[in-house]
Design a protein around this motif. Structure first.
Motif, PDB file in Angstrom:
ATOM      1  N   TRP A 199       0.819  -1.209   0.000  1.00  0.00           N
ATOM      2  CA  TRP A 199       0.000   0.000   0.000  1.00  0.00           C
ATOM      3  C   TRP A 199       0.857   1.265   0.000  1.00  0.00           C
ATOM      4  O   TRP A 199       0.348   2.362  -0.223  1.00  0.00           O
ATOM      5  CB  TRP A 199      -0.967  -0.007   1.180  1.00  0.00           C
ATOM      6  CG  TRP A 199      -1.941  -1.112   1.021  1.00  0.00           C
ATOM      7  CD1 TRP A 199      -1.915  -2.336   1.627  1.00  0.00           C
ATOM      8  CD2 TRP A 199      -3.056  -1.147   0.129  1.00  0.00           C
ATOM      9  NE1 TRP A 199      -2.954  -3.116   1.176  1.00  0.00           N
ATOM     10  CE2 TRP A 199      -3.670  -2.418   0.257  1.00  0.00           C
ATOM     11  CE3 TRP A 199      -3.604  -0.237  -0.769  1.00  0.00           C
ATOM     12  CZ2 TRP A 199      -4.795  -2.784  -0.466  1.00  0.00           C
ATOM     13  CZ3 TRP A 199      -4.724  -0.605  -1.491  1.00  0.00           C
ATOM     14  CH2 TRP A 199      -5.304  -1.864  -1.337  1.00  0.00           C
ATOM     15  N   MET A 200       2.165   1.115   0.248  1.00  0.00           N
ATOM     16  CA  MET A 200       3.055   2.277   0.281  1.00  0.00           C
ATOM     17  C   MET A 200       3.957   2.345  -0.946  1.00  0.00           C
ATOM     18  O   MET A 200       4.755   3.268  -1.067  1.00  0.00           O
ATOM     19  CB  MET A 200       3.939   2.224   1.532  1.00  0.00           C
ATOM     20  CG  MET A 200       3.178   2.351   2.805  1.00  0.00           C
ATOM     21  SD  MET A 200       4.205   2.397   4.269  1.00  0.00           S
ATOM     22  CE  MET A 200       5.818   2.022   3.747  1.00  0.00           C
TER      23      MET A 200
ATOM     24  N   CYS B  76       5.438   5.619  -2.799  1.00  0.00           N
ATOM     25  CA  CYS B  76       5.348   6.800  -1.943  1.00  0.00           C
ATOM     26  C   CYS B  76       6.759   7.308  -1.638  1.00  0.00           C
ATOM     27  O   CYS B  76       7.626   6.542  -1.232  1.00  0.00           O
ATOM     28  CB  CYS B  76       4.643   6.481  -0.632  1.00  0.00           C
ATOM     29  SG  CYS B  76       2.896   6.116  -0.807  1.00  0.00           S
TER      30      CYS B  76
ATOM     31  N   VAL C 169       2.265  10.940   2.885  1.00  0.00           N
ATOM     32  CA  VAL C 169       1.463  10.266   1.864  1.00  0.00           C
ATOM     33  C   VAL C 169       1.403   8.766   2.148  1.00  0.00           C
ATOM     34  O   VAL C 169       0.348   8.136   2.027  1.00  0.00           O
ATOM     35  CB  VAL C 169       2.029  10.548   0.451  1.00  0.00           C
ATOM     36  CG1 VAL C 169       1.342   9.700  -0.600  1.00  0.00           C
ATOM     37  CG2 VAL C 169       1.904  12.026   0.126  1.00  0.00           C
ATOM     38  N   ALA C 170       2.526   8.182   2.568  1.00  0.00           N
ATOM     39  CA  ALA C 170       2.566   6.751   2.892  1.00  0.00           C
ATOM     40  C   ALA C 170       1.631   6.452   4.062  1.00  0.00           C
ATOM     41  O   ALA C 170       0.879   5.470   4.037  1.00  0.00           O
ATOM     42  CB  ALA C 170       3.986   6.322   3.227  1.00  0.00           C
TER      43      ALA C 170
ATOM     44  N   GLN D 282      -0.976   8.191   5.013  1.00  0.00           N
ATOM     45  CA  GLN D 282      -2.357   8.361   4.548  1.00  0.00           C
ATOM     46  C   GLN D 282      -2.816   7.149   3.739  1.00  0.00           C
ATOM     47  O   GLN D 282      -3.970   6.732   3.846  1.00  0.00           O
ATOM     48  CB  GLN D 282      -2.491   9.639   3.719  1.00  0.00           C
ATOM     49  CG  GLN D 282      -2.419  10.889   4.562  1.00  0.00           C
ATOM     50  CD  GLN D 282      -2.371  12.160   3.734  1.00  0.00           C
ATOM     51  OE1 GLN D 282      -1.854  12.176   2.609  1.00  0.00           O
ATOM     52  NE2 GLN D 282      -2.898  13.238   4.291  1.00  0.00           N
ATOM     53  N   ALA D 283      -1.924   6.581   2.947  1.00  0.00           N
ATOM     54  CA  ALA D 283      -2.271   5.391   2.157  1.00  0.00           C
ATOM     55  C   ALA D 283      -2.589   4.215   3.083  1.00  0.00           C
ATOM     56  O   ALA D 283      -3.555   3.476   2.865  1.00  0.00           O
ATOM     57  CB  ALA D 283      -1.126   5.036   1.211  1.00  0.00           C
TER      58      ALA D 283
ATOM     59  N   HIS E  62      -6.378   2.450   3.676  1.00  0.00           N
ATOM     60  CA  HIS E  62      -6.633   1.022   3.481  1.00  0.00           C
ATOM     61  C   HIS E  62      -7.102   0.336   4.764  1.00  0.00           C
ATOM     62  O   HIS E  62      -8.109  -0.360   4.772  1.00  0.00           O
ATOM     63  CB  HIS E  62      -5.383   0.318   2.964  1.00  0.00           C
ATOM     64  CG  HIS E  62      -5.558  -1.163   2.865  1.00  0.00           C
ATOM     65  ND1 HIS E  62      -6.417  -1.739   1.943  1.00  0.00           N
ATOM     66  CD2 HIS E  62      -5.045  -2.185   3.580  1.00  0.00           C
ATOM     67  CE1 HIS E  62      -6.396  -3.047   2.101  1.00  0.00           C
ATOM     68  NE2 HIS E  62      -5.574  -3.346   3.080  1.00  0.00           N
TER      69      HIS E  62
END
Length: 106
Positions: free
Chosen positions: A42-43, A46, A51-52, A54-55, A59
């Motif tokens: 999911w990262m 990034c 941002v990582a 938030q990702a 999820h």
């Protein structure tokens, strides 16, 4: 955390040298914690710690995941039954109930 501290965090700049340094440190920490796990996917791509994070939050704390946790809590509540102290300590029973109700409350 007091209101003053919360205000400082909420008003922190999301640009500049200090932000980039902190962001890189967060990204490094997240990558080290998620290496060889499903979360690593999911990262991917990034380059910013914010941002990582938030990702990962999108999820793992998204609506679908919350609904899965609620369904699991409902299923647990259907089968939880206190019989006696020897087979299932009352304290453990109460903790499991509280955990289910906490999930359903969210």
């Amino acid at each position: 955390m007091d209101d003053r501290h919360k205000k400082i965090i909420m008003n922190a700049k999301l640009e500049g040298a200090v932000f980039r340094s902190d962001s890189q440190r967060v990204l490094t920490l997240l990558k080290s914690l998620t290496t060889a796990t499903d979360a690593e996917n999911w990262m991917k791509g990034c380059s910013c710690g914010r941002v990582a994070m938030q990702a990962l939050q999108a999820h793992y704390d998204g609506d679908a995941e919350a609904e899965k946790r609620k369904e699991a809590a409902r299923a647990d509540l259907k089968v939880l039954f206190y019989r006696n102290e020897a087979s299932f300590p009352f304290e453990k029973y109460l903790n499991r109930l509280k955990k289910c109700f906490d999930v359903l409350e969210k």
